[in-house]
Design a protein around this motif. Structure first.
Motif, PDB file in Angstrom:
ATOM      1  N   ILE A  46       0.869  -1.350   0.081  1.00 36.55           N
ATOM      2  CA  ILE A  46      -0.057   0.091  -0.065  1.00 36.55           C
ATOM      3  C   ILE A  46       0.821   1.390  -0.001  1.00 36.55           C
ATOM      4  N   PHE A  47       1.708   1.190   0.813  1.00 37.86           N
ATOM      5  CA  PHE A  47       2.721   2.435   1.001  1.00 37.86           C
ATOM      6  C   PHE A  47       3.541   2.882  -0.336  1.00 37.86           C
ATOM      7  N   THR A  48       4.045   1.553  -0.923  1.00 36.06           N
ATOM      8  CA  THR A  48       4.936   1.962  -2.091  1.00 36.06           C
ATOM      9  C   THR A  48       3.955   2.366  -2.995  1.00 36.06           C
ATOM     10  N   THR A  49       2.613   1.614  -3.464  1.00 36.20           N
ATOM     11  CA  THR A  49       2.020   2.144  -4.372  1.00 36.20           C
ATOM     12  C   THR A  49       1.423   3.702  -4.255  1.00 36.20           C
ATOM     13  N   VAL A  50       1.288   4.020  -3.184  1.00 32.32           N
ATOM     14  CA  VAL A  50       0.938   5.432  -2.711  1.00 32.32           C
ATOM     15  C   VAL A  50       2.228   6.376  -3.301  1.00 32.32           C
ATOM     16  N   MET A  51       3.362   5.944  -2.745  1.00 27.10           N
ATOM     17  CA  MET A  51       4.475   6.806  -3.139  1.00 27.10           C
ATOM     18  C   MET A  51       4.865   6.618  -4.530  1.00 27.10           C
ATOM     19  N   MET A  52       4.823   5.583  -5.239  1.00 31.23           N
ATOM     20  CA  MET A  52       5.451   5.422  -6.689  1.00 31.23           C
ATOM     21  C   MET A  52       4.569   5.084  -7.600  1.00 31.23           C
ATOM     22  N   GLY A  53       3.248   4.787  -7.357  1.00 31.63           N
ATOM     23  CA  GLY A  53       1.975   4.413  -8.264  1.00 31.63           C
ATOM     24  C   GLY A  53       2.288   3.169  -8.417  1.00 31.63           C
ATOM     25  N   LEU A  54       1.042   2.530  -9.093  1.00 39.15           N
ATOM     26  CA  LEU A  54       1.015   1.009  -9.252  1.00 39.15           C
ATOM     27  C   LEU A  54       1.479   0.576 -10.392  1.00 39.15           C
ATOM     28  N   SER A  55       2.527  -0.266 -10.269  1.00 35.49           N
ATOM     29  CA  SER A  55       3.450  -1.086 -11.483  1.00 35.49           C
ATOM     30  C   SER A  55       4.017  -2.244 -10.882  1.00 35.49           C
ATOM     31  N   VAL A  56       4.403  -3.228 -11.723  1.00 31.23           N
ATOM     32  CA  VAL A  56       4.987  -4.308 -11.216  1.00 31.23           C
ATOM     33  C   VAL A  56       6.403  -4.003 -10.418  1.00 31.23           C
ATOM     34  N   GLU A  57       7.292  -2.932 -11.042  1.00 28.92           N
ATOM     35  CA  GLU A  57       8.260  -2.435 -10.125  1.00 28.92           C
ATOM     36  C   GLU A  57       8.001  -1.981  -8.786  1.00 28.92           C
ATOM     37  N   THR A  58       6.789  -1.237  -8.572  1.00 21.42           N
ATOM     38  CA  THR A  58       6.346  -0.925  -7.166  1.00 21.42           C
ATOM     39  C   THR A  58       6.358  -2.234  -6.249  1.00 21.42           C
ATOM     40  N   LEU A  59       5.695  -3.312  -6.903  1.00 14.64           N
ATOM     41  CA  LEU A  59       5.340  -4.351  -6.085  1.00 14.64           C
ATOM     42  C   LEU A  59       6.603  -5.075  -5.568  1.00 14.64           C
ATOM     43  N   ILE A  60       7.535  -5.226  -6.682  1.00 13.09           N
ATOM     44  CA  ILE A  60       8.994  -5.678  -6.410  1.00 13.09           C
ATOM     45  C   ILE A  60       9.553  -4.906  -5.340  1.00 13.09           C
ATOM     46  N   GLN A  61       9.516  -3.629  -5.275  1.00 11.19           N
ATOM     47  CA  GLN A  61      10.065  -2.682  -4.339  1.00 11.19           C
ATOM     48  C   GLN A  61       9.307  -3.113  -2.853  1.00 11.19           C
ATOM     49  N   ALA A  62       8.112  -3.299  -2.923  1.00 11.02           N
ATOM     50  CA  ALA A  62       7.449  -3.563  -1.730  1.00 11.02           C
ATOM     51  C   ALA A  62       7.931  -5.044  -0.979  1.00 11.02           C
ATOM     52  N   ILE A  63       8.434  -5.948  -1.864  1.00  6.62           N
ATOM     53  CA  ILE A  63       8.692  -6.976  -1.468  1.00  6.62           C
ATOM     54  C   ILE A  63      10.246  -7.049  -0.710  1.00  6.62           C
ATOM     55  N   LEU A  64      10.985  -6.398  -1.639  1.00 10.55           N
ATOM     56  CA  LEU A  64      12.251  -6.180  -1.385  1.00 10.55           C
ATOM     57  C   LEU A  64      12.157  -5.233   0.226  1.00 10.55           C
ATOM     58  N   VAL A  65      11.517  -4.267   0.320  1.00 17.73           N
ATOM     59  CA  VAL A  65      11.519  -3.411   1.497  1.00 17.73           C
ATOM     60  C   VAL A  65      11.036  -4.373   2.731  1.00 17.73           C
ATOM     61  N   THR A  66      10.092  -5.085   2.584  1.00 19.31           N
ATOM     62  CA  THR A  66       9.454  -5.870   3.412  1.00 19.31           C
ATOM     63  C   THR A  66      10.460  -7.045   3.986  1.00 19.31           C
ATOM     64  N   GLY A  67      11.338  -7.441   2.906  1.00 20.59           N
ATOM     65  CA  GLY A  67      12.301  -8.550   2.952  1.00 20.59           C
ATOM     66  C   GLY A  67      13.423  -8.048   3.786  1.00 20.59           C
ATOM     67  N   ALA A  68      13.781  -6.806   3.621  1.00 19.07           N
ATOM     68  CA  ALA A  68      15.001  -6.202   4.398  1.00 19.07           C
ATOM     69  C   ALA A  68      14.443  -5.909   5.906  1.00 19.07           C
ATOM     70  N   ALA A  69      13.217  -5.342   6.012  1.00 22.60           N
ATOM     71  CA  ALA A  69      12.809  -5.126   7.420  1.00 22.60           C
ATOM     72  C   ALA A  69      12.806  -6.197   8.293  1.00 22.60           C
ATOM     73  N   VAL A  70      12.405  -7.199   7.615  1.00 20.96           N
ATOM     74  CA  VAL A  70      11.985  -8.825   8.579  1.00 20.96           C
ATOM     75  C   VAL A  70      13.621  -9.143   8.767  1.00 20.96           C
ATOM     76  N   PHE A  71      14.096  -9.286   7.595  1.00 17.77           N
ATOM     77  CA  PHE A  71      15.575  -9.825   7.714  1.00 17.77           C
ATOM     78  C   PHE A  71      16.216  -9.112   8.687  1.00 17.77           C
ATOM     79  N   GLY A  72      16.127  -7.798   8.439  1.00 19.98           N
ATOM     80  CA  GLY A  72      17.167  -6.966   9.427  1.00 19.98           C
ATOM     81  C   GLY A  72      16.730  -7.137  11.046  1.00 19.98           C
ATOM     82  N   HIS A  73      15.418  -7.353  11.178  1.00 17.91           N
ATOM     83  CA  HIS A  73      14.839  -7.556  12.565  1.00 17.91           C
ATOM     84  C   HIS A  73      15.376  -8.814  13.062  1.00 17.91           C
ATOM     85  N   GLN A  74      15.312 -10.122  12.264  1.00 15.23           N
ATOM     86  CA  GLN A  74      15.582 -11.142  12.584  1.00 15.23           C
ATOM     87  C   GLN A  74      17.161 -11.396  12.820  1.00 15.23           C
TER      88      GLN A  74
END
Length: 83
Positions: A46-74
């Motif tokens: 939701i946040f990346t779509t609001v910030m960068m618009g709806l596209s495949v690249e945006t969905l990839i960024q959402a996955i990467l950002v979530t991965g970095a956050a969860v991985f960093g937390h672990q």
């Protein structure tokens, strides 16, 4: 290469935001811990779509950002584990 090399500059701000939201969800015990990463992915999408618009690249960024956050937390959690 690190995962953060693929994250766009605009999306970096979401990593600490997701960390904080994940911590809040965990402390409020809104759901079992196993559902927190998928919830963060939805929030990130939701946040990346609001910030960068709806596209495949945006969905990839959402996955990467979530991965970095969860991985960093672990990593932080394992680093501070005394076992």
């Amino acid at each position: 290469m690190e995962i953060l090399d693929y994250v766009m500059d605009e999306a970096f701000v979401l990593i600490p935001v997701l960390w904080i939201l994940g911590k809040m969800i965990k402390q409020m015990q809104l759901m079992p811990n196993r559902f927190i990463p998928i919830t963060l992915l939805g929030i990130s999408t939701i946040f990346t779509t609001v910030m960068m618009g709806l596209s495949v690249e945006t969905l990839i960024q959402a996955i990467l950002v979530t991965g970095a956050a969860v991985f960093g937390h672990q990593l932080w959690k394992q680093f501070n584990n005394d076992d």
